[in-house]
Design an enzyme around this catalytic site. Structure first.
Site, PDB file in Angstrom:
ATOM      1  N   ARG A 178       0.807  -1.222   0.000  1.00 41.75           N
ATOM      2  CA  ARG A 178       0.000   0.000   0.000  1.00 41.75           C
ATOM      3  C   ARG A 178       0.845   1.280   0.000  1.00 41.75           C
ATOM      4  NH1 ARG A 178      -3.205  -3.638  -0.603  1.00 41.75           N
ATOM      5  NH2 ARG A 178      -5.289  -3.796   0.308  1.00 41.75           N
ATOM      6  N   SER A 227     -11.195  -1.790   1.946  1.00 45.61           N
ATOM      7  CA  SER A 227     -10.577  -1.844   3.267  1.00 45.61           C
ATOM      8  C   SER A 227     -10.333  -0.441   3.810  1.00 45.61           C
ATOM      9  CB  SER A 227      -9.245  -2.604   3.210  1.00 45.61           C
ATOM     10  OG  SER A 227      -9.462  -3.944   2.830  1.00 45.61           O
ATOM     11  N   GLU A 297      -6.327   3.919   5.378  1.00 47.82           N
ATOM     12  CA  GLU A 297      -5.908   4.082   3.984  1.00 47.82           C
ATOM     13  C   GLU A 297      -6.971   4.762   3.135  1.00 47.82           C
ATOM     14  OE1 GLU A 297      -4.829   0.355   2.349  1.00 47.82           O
ATOM     15  OE2 GLU A 297      -6.741  -0.620   2.721  1.00 47.82           O
TER      16      GLU A 297
END
Length: 303
Positions: A178, A227, A297
């Site tokens: 990420r 997510s 995120e």
């Protein structure tokens, strides 16, 4: 700052769709968010370059948006300009001899993955079901916990605002879970992905199985941004949140999904404030109970 001047200068003068007060709920997977003062959908490099020049001259803040699949927009909206890439930025070519696919930053990742499968090129199966654009996927090194798209990038063309285009070799960039070393100010115009020849039938079966597991484990029937938190090393953010008894927790019309606690879903009419409240609640509960500082995120816009 003069959004009005920028709007008048750009309207009809560039190869772009130029919109005022466009609801960003239409352009995010959460289906949440107030209006952007200005939206420019650039269809060519010249239009993009001219847009950025005008925005700089008028002192208008701007942000690049792909398919809005990991963005939460404030209920009040965004006072600046949202820039999107389409047209020539969505083009895609396959080179069977080199086992590569070259696509624009605005190309939908799903299209790139499907084209790889149809062309008998293996290496992107793990990306099946991941929403958004290729540019967005590369900029955040999207993938699973074990496989990322970054190592597949052979080279990359970016626009450095105020400077011009720059080409990177994939090996010049640091890739990680990420994250990448790419400056956030640079706009990904095009990427070439290096793959391997494979059997289309085998690739298809692999993708179908991955999609089946994704559907079983994730609440894909309701709007979300995927997510919410990055998984900590060797831990699952979803299981940490679940262990705090927060599966199914609600705030307004937003809910921590009972199916996967690292998803916050919009059950219909949720506000950005509802989602932010649940993000904070989950973060604070995990920190208090497990001492783990979960990293969000989700990109916040207009807050």
């Amino acid at each position: 700052m003069s959004v009005s001047n920028a709007y008048m200068t750009l309207s009809g003068a560039v190869d772009a769709d130029v919109l005022r007060d466009e609801p960003l709920s239409r352009r995010t997977s959460y289906r949440i968010g107030g209006p952007a003062a200005l939206v420019v959908v650039a269809h060519s490099y010249g239009a993009l370059q001219r847009t950025l020049e005008v925005l700089a001259q008028e002192g208008v803040e701007w942000v690049l948006l792909g398919k809005g699949s990991n963005v939460l927009v404030s209920d009040k909206g965004y006072d600046g300009c949202v820039v999107l890439l389409d047209g020539e930025f969505s083009r895609m070519t396959v080179c069977a001899e080199e086992a590569t696919i070259t696509a624009g930053g605005g190309a939908q990742l799903a299209r790139v993955v499907n084209q790889a499968m149809k062309s008998g090129l293996s290496g992107l199966e793990f990306c099946v079901g991941i929403p958004g654009t290729l540019g967005g996927a590369v900029s955040m090194d999207a993938g699973t916990r074990r496989e990322w798209i970054g190592p597949r990038v052979r080279d990359l063309v970016v626009l450095r605002p105020g400077e011009g285009m720059h080409r990177y070799a994939g090996g010049e960039i640091e890739w990680g879970y990420r994250r990448t070393s790419l400056p956030t100010s640079e706009i990904i115009l095009e990427a070439t992905l290096e793959l391997e020849p494979g059997d289309p039938a085998v690739i298809t079966r692999d993708m179908e199985e991955r999609l089946r597991r994704r559907r079983e484990a994730q609440p894909l029937s309701k709007p979300s941004c995927g997510s919410v938190f990055r998984n900590p090393p060797e831990r699952s953010a979803g299981l940490l949140i679940q262990s705090c008894g927060l599966s199914g927790a609600e705030q307004g019309a937003a809910q921590i999904s009972p199916e996967h606690a690292n998803f916050i879903v919009n059950r219909g009419g949720a506000t950005a404030a509802d989602v932010v409240a649940l993000i904070r609640r989950a973060h604070d509960a995990v920190l208090e109970r497990h001492g783990v500082d979960l990293a969000c995120e989700v990109k916040l816009l207009g807050f």
